[in-house]
Design a protein around this motif. Sequence first.
Motif, short mmCIF file in Angstrom:
data_model
loop_
_atom_site.label_atom_id
_atom_site.label_comp_id
_atom_site.label_asym_id
_atom_site.label_seq_id
_atom_site.Cartn_x
_atom_site.Cartn_y
_atom_site.Cartn_z
N THR A 126 11.71 -16.31 -1.33
CA THR A 126 12.65 -15.21 -1.53
C THR A 126 13.14 -15.15 -2.98
OG1 THR A 126 13.37 -15.30 0.78
CG2 THR A 126 14.83 -14.22 -0.79
N SER A 127 13.42 -16.30 -3.57
CA SER A 127 13.85 -16.32 -4.97
C SER A 127 12.74 -15.83 -5.89
CB SER A 127 14.27 -17.74 -5.37
OG SER A 127 15.42 -18.14 -4.67
N LEU A 128 11.51 -16.18 -5.58
CA LEU A 128 10.38 -15.71 -6.38
C LEU A 128 10.27 -14.19 -6.30
CD1 LEU A 128 7.77 -16.44 -8.02
CD2 LEU A 128 6.57 -16.44 -5.83
N VAL A 129 10.43 -13.65 -5.09
CA VAL A 129 10.35 -12.20 -4.90
C VAL A 129 11.46 -11.50 -5.69
CG1 VAL A 129 10.72 -10.37 -3.19
CG2 VAL A 129 9.16 -12.27 -2.68
N GLN A 179 6.31 -10.04 -0.16
CA GLN A 179 5.64 -11.33 -0.36
C GLN A 179 6.31 -12.45 0.44
OE1 GLN A 179 2.75 -11.83 -1.96
NE2 GLN A 179 2.84 -13.99 -1.34
N ASP A 180 7.59 -12.30 0.77
CA ASP A 180 8.24 -13.36 1.54
C ASP A 180 8.19 -13.09 3.04
OD1 ASP A 180 9.97 -11.24 1.54
OD2 ASP A 180 11.77 -12.39 1.02
N ALA A 183 4.76 1.37 -4.94
CA ALA A 183 3.82 0.51 -4.21
C ALA A 183 3.83 -0.90 -4.77
CB ALA A 183 2.43 1.11 -4.28
N MET A 184 3.95 -1.03 -6.09
CA MET A 184 4.00 -2.37 -6.68
C MET A 184 5.24 -3.12 -6.22
SD MET A 184 4.35 -3.41 -10.73
CE MET A 184 2.63 -3.36 -11.18
N ARG A 185 6.38 -2.45 -6.26
CA ARG A 185 7.63 -3.10 -5.83
C ARG A 185 7.57 -3.46 -4.35
NH1 ARG A 185 12.07 -1.93 -5.56
NH2 ARG A 185 13.30 -3.36 -6.84
N THR A 186 6.98 -2.58 -3.54
CA THR A 186 6.87 -2.85 -2.10
C THR A 186 6.00 -4.07 -1.84
OG1 THR A 186 7.19 -0.50 -1.58
CG2 THR A 186 6.17 -1.88 0.12
N PRO A 238 -2.01 -3.50 -9.70
CA PRO A 238 -2.91 -2.76 -8.83
C PRO A 238 -4.06 -3.64 -8.33
CG PRO A 238 -2.44 -1.50 -10.82
CD PRO A 238 -1.95 -2.88 -11.05
N THR A 239 -4.61 -3.30 -7.20
CA THR A 239 -5.67 -4.13 -6.62
C THR A 239 -7.00 -3.94 -7.34
OG1 THR A 239 -6.05 -2.40 -4.97
CG2 THR A 239 -4.59 -4.21 -4.35
N THR A 240 -7.13 -2.90 -8.14
CA THR A 240 -8.32 -2.73 -8.97
C THR A 240 -8.13 -3.53 -10.25
OG1 THR A 240 -8.70 -0.51 -8.11
CG2 THR A 240 -9.80 -1.09 -10.18
N ALA A 241 -9.04 -4.46 -10.49
CA ALA A 241 -8.89 -5.38 -11.62
C ALA A 241 -8.80 -4.62 -12.94
CB ALA A 241 -10.07 -6.35 -11.66
N GLY A 242 -7.88 -5.06 -13.79
CA GLY A 242 -7.77 -4.51 -15.14
C GLY A 242 -6.91 -3.27 -15.27
N GLN A 243 -6.43 -2.72 -14.16
CA GLN A 243 -5.60 -1.52 -14.23
C GLN A 243 -4.12 -1.89 -14.30
OE1 GLN A 243 -6.44 1.33 -11.16
NE2 GLN A 243 -8.51 1.75 -11.91
#
Length: 574
Positions: free
Chosen positions: A252-255, A312-313, A304-307, A286-291
Amino acid sequence: MFSRVQFHKTNTQPVQRDRGMTLVELLMTVTILGIIMTSLSAAMIVILRTERPIKDHLSESKDITFLQAWIPNDLASATSRNIEPLFQPSATTDLLGTNVLTLNRADISASGMTSNFVVSYRYVQSGDEWQLRRYEIRNVGLTNQTVTQVGVAHQLAAPPATWNPTQSPTHAVTVTSRNQVVLRPIGEDIQVVFGSGEQFTTGGAGLSSQDQLPTDYDGGIIDPAAPPTRCGGTVTVVLDTSSSIPNQGGATSLVNAALGFIDAFSGTPTFMRLVGFDVSAYSYYPTTAGQYVNILNPSNDLTAMRTKVDNQDSSNARWGGGTNWEDGLWQAFRTNAGTPFSQLPELVVFISDGEPNRNRTNTANDGDARYNTTDLSRAVTAANYGRGTGARVVGILVGNDASTTNQGRMKSVVGNVVWNGTGPTNPGNAAAADFFLPANSASFAQLGNVLRSISAAVCGGTVTVQKRIEQDGILSEATGTWSYTTDVGVRDLNTAQSSSATFDYTFPGGTTTRTVQITETPKSGYTFVRADCSSSGVALPASRLRAPADGSPGVVITLSPDEAVSCLMVSRPS
């Protein structure tokens, strides 16, 4: 009868014999000839000795013309660079020689379309001569890849006996960054040494293209004492997702810390990417590498990134069974196959809770979960590769395994400069530190303070402005050029070239706030109505905003050194 005999007198003179030369005359002649021959011989020796230097000088003059023609032009369009000696920009073609400077650069076609390609300057031996060659690679790594080359300097200084191609050829070519700021240098200087000992220096700028300078100097120029903006660019967070983190209650702290780091850059000209690693590395988002995700404005990608981080916890999040430092750092800069991404990070924040116990040579289920020196040395190599691109790589060690031994291991990867701050209001040397250790025995609860200190060093005390036009209650992006005046100078926001302009402010020691005014130059056909300002995605309270006292269009802000403020300057058609 007598015959008459006549005698004719002839005018003859006795024959004179050649007396030859006396000994004195002979000695004088020999002496004079010796003097003449000595002078002629000396003149011939000078001519013979001068002939090659003259040819060398002419050759060097020609090379200097090539150097001045190629290098500044390439640097002016560069977006990133790599000075690692062994760097190969393409996984499908090995270029000759030792890498001196490899650039990713943009090319704007006549149609206005922008494409990217790679230019690599390399120190190459050709016969008994050492050269600086320029390789240009189009369509890197694709089936239609093309490579062209041209020699830009010849007869460079030969290497000393102790040099080998794994080392930078600083005896012949030296690359020096100009005015290093937090994220990036603002240009490069290249010094070339010829075999004759002659030196030539050239260079250029373009590696800080996010900095928006005025295009119309009629309104004034930037205060020369004000540095280029340090805020913005590409940031990659390499996040440990090994199972030891939730096992010690740190999930949770990491998130929360990661979310706070993302939000701290909200409204700034920053592009962010997250890489996860445990037994191996992967593109977290993003799940596409390098983007990257542009976090200047709210967007579906940013949400979507924040979600993804926020979840993650949860019970279905990925928490793997290993700690692969090498792969995490590797995939911050390049694909699995080793091809560098077209857009490289300028800042990498590497977060882990323990020692490395995997590397890229391990298979997924080989059962190897013990630390060994190979795991660490390969991580060091991966980090060195990243620094060779011009990136700053910093590390944070957190959790129960942040022992003195493991601190030393992470320092060997990221560097030995230790953070001496305590948090965002006291960031200490966060702008220069390599290694960060949270307070309270590397507590996960303090991880957010560390990340906010890094974000404050990068973008704290800045104001980023964008221009909007309001019609019928709807905001749309403005077009054209808009000029803004502050106490750090005047800048033009040309919306055809950039979406924003950022102003950096300094704070005297002990100062916790500063009042700054940003004034917009009136534009025909528009009326300025307000400034909508926020920090970390949250609107600033009215107590921190007011209109200029002189009635000029603009805003007065109470600014803190640990925050980045973003303002939408709103006008309506007259």
